[in-house]
Design a protein around this motif. Structure first.
Motif, mmCIF file in Angstrom:
data_model
loop_
_atom_site.group_PDB
_atom_site.id
_atom_site.type_symbol
_atom_site.label_atom_id
_atom_site.label_comp_id
_atom_site.label_asym_id
_atom_site.label_seq_id
_atom_site.Cartn_x
_atom_site.Cartn_y
_atom_site.Cartn_z
ATOM 1 N N TYR A 1 62.103 17.189 56.534
ATOM 2 C CA TYR A 1 61.067 16.178 56.312
ATOM 3 C C TYR A 1 61.624 15.168 55.334
ATOM 4 N N TYR B 1 59.192 6.878 49.335
ATOM 5 C CA TYR B 1 58.132 6.548 48.400
ATOM 6 C C TYR B 1 58.401 5.176 47.791
ATOM 7 N N LEU C 1 53.542 7.449 48.876
ATOM 8 C CA LEU C 1 54.190 7.614 50.175
ATOM 9 C C LEU C 1 54.114 6.324 50.973
ATOM 10 N N THR D 1 62.892 17.428 51.971
ATOM 11 C CA THR D 1 62.347 18.741 51.655
ATOM 12 C C THR D 1 62.402 19.620 52.897
ATOM 13 N N THR D 2 62.208 20.889 52.693
ATOM 14 C CA THR D 2 62.045 21.812 53.807
ATOM 15 C C THR D 2 60.572 22.156 53.943
ATOM 16 N N HIS D 3 60.183 22.461 55.159
ATOM 17 C CA HIS D 3 58.763 22.650 55.438
ATOM 18 C C HIS D 3 58.356 24.107 55.325
ATOM 19 N N SER E 1 57.174 27.678 53.943
ATOM 20 C CA SER E 1 56.048 27.939 53.058
ATOM 21 C C SER E 1 56.477 28.159 51.620
ATOM 22 N N SER E 2 57.686 28.635 51.404
ATOM 23 C CA SER E 2 58.105 28.899 50.031
ATOM 24 C C SER E 2 58.568 27.658 49.307
ATOM 25 N N ASN E 3 58.807 26.605 50.042
ATOM 26 C CA ASN E 3 59.333 25.395 49.398
ATOM 27 C C ASN E 3 58.523 24.166 49.717
ATOM 28 N N THR E 4 57.359 24.367 50.271
ATOM 29 C CA THR E 4 56.573 23.216 50.695
ATOM 30 C C THR E 4 56.363 22.233 49.563
ATOM 31 N N GLY E 5 56.661 20.995 49.871
ATOM 32 C CA GLY E 5 56.408 19.938 48.907
ATOM 33 C C GLY E 5 57.441 19.809 47.830
ATOM 34 N N LYS E 6 58.434 20.677 47.796
ATOM 35 C CA LYS E 6 59.445 20.571 46.757
ATOM 36 C C LYS E 6 60.400 19.462 47.160
ATOM 37 N N LEU E 7 60.001 18.244 46.869
ATOM 38 C CA LEU E 7 60.789 17.083 47.250
ATOM 39 C C LEU E 7 62.001 16.920 46.352
ATOM 40 N N PHE F 1 64.407 14.022 45.316
ATOM 41 C CA PHE F 1 64.413 12.568 45.376
ATOM 42 C C PHE F 1 65.809 11.996 45.196
ATOM 43 N N PHE G 1 52.368 19.611 41.050
ATOM 44 C CA PHE G 1 53.752 19.407 40.636
ATOM 45 C C PHE G 1 53.791 18.623 39.326
ATOM 46 N N TYR H 1 56.365 23.618 39.849
ATOM 47 C CA TYR H 1 55.218 23.416 40.707
ATOM 48 C C TYR H 1 54.438 24.709 40.917
#
Lengths: 115, 117
Positions: free
Chosen positions: A32, A36, A46, A93-95, A97-103, A105, B33, B48
């Motif tokens: 993903y 931004y 976003l 990021t990876t989608h 479940s353990s890393n969701t949203g860990k962008l 940058f 976060f 987070y």
């Protein structure tokens, strides 16, 4: 391997021109890739995002081009306007479940569009 | 929706003092976060939470930094003691569940501008 490298650091474009910002990544697990936009004194917001199953996504004047084999993606701003002057960040990021949203940058590109 | 709310917006403190930054995420968002932004290092993820539980704090620079999320609508980032190199903009952000309509969109607050002198 977690890095996202962004270039250029700064960019000056004339009104009506095309702004191009490039990013490269190493981690093939990234699935993903958002961009931004940040105005001075504000938090990033976003702008547009893409998943690696497509090579291009367009929203108005903003287009993401994605090259999976090269592990590169870029933002194109067509007909750049002074109101587009801001700092742009690519991210990945990876989608899972353990890393969701860990962008992760990129370093950011400061765009100035001259009237 | 009011968005992610952070306080204070600006803080100037003396080296050695305790600093507490506060955040109210968007209602219904399960992920929260804390990011730090500096000219030199860009945007760095500090920690987070998912459903109030810390998931990854590997970005927390050192033991002087701590973060808590006592409930779904409030989080704090504390620096004790503060040092001049902690001067930065600290962003809180929140995100809904994965796979939802907003996917992985992260919504940022307007930041807390910290200056340690």
């Amino acid at each position: 391997q977690q890095q996202v490298k962004q270039s250029p650091q700064s960019l000056i474009v004339q009104k009506g021109g095309i702004s191009i910002i490039n990013c490269a990544y190493e981690n093939t697990a990234f699935d993903y890739f958002p961009w931004y936009q940040q105005f001075p004194g504000k938090g990033p917001a976003l702008l547009i995002a893409i998943r690696p199953d497509v090579s291009e996504k367009k929203e108005g004047r903003f287009t993401i081009s994605f090259n999976k084999s090269a592990k590169q993606f870029s933002l194109h701003i067509m007909d750049s306007q002074p109101g587009d002057s801001a700092t742009y960040f690519c991210a990945a990021t990876t989608h899972g479940s353990s890393n969701t949203g860990k962008l992760i940058f990129g370093q950011g590109t400061t765009l100035q569009v001259k009237p | 929706d009011a968005g992610v709310i952070q306080s204070p917006r600006h803080e100037v403190t003396e080296m050695g003092q305790e600093v507490t930054l506060r955040c109210k995420p968007i209602s219904g968002h399960d992920y929260l976060f804390w990011y730090r932004q500096t000219m030199m290092r860009g945007l760095e993820l500090l920690i987070y939470f998912n459903n109030n539980v810390p998931i990854d704090d590997s970005g927390m620079p050192e033991d002087r930094f701590s973060a808590k999320m006592p409930n779904a609508s409030f989080s704090t980032l504390k620096i004790q003691p503060s040092e001049p190199r902690d001067s930065a903009v600290y962003f809180c952000a929140s995100s809904p569940l994965p796979g939802g309509p907003s996917g992985n969109t992260i919504y940022f607050g307007e930041g807390s501008w910290l200056t340690v002198v």
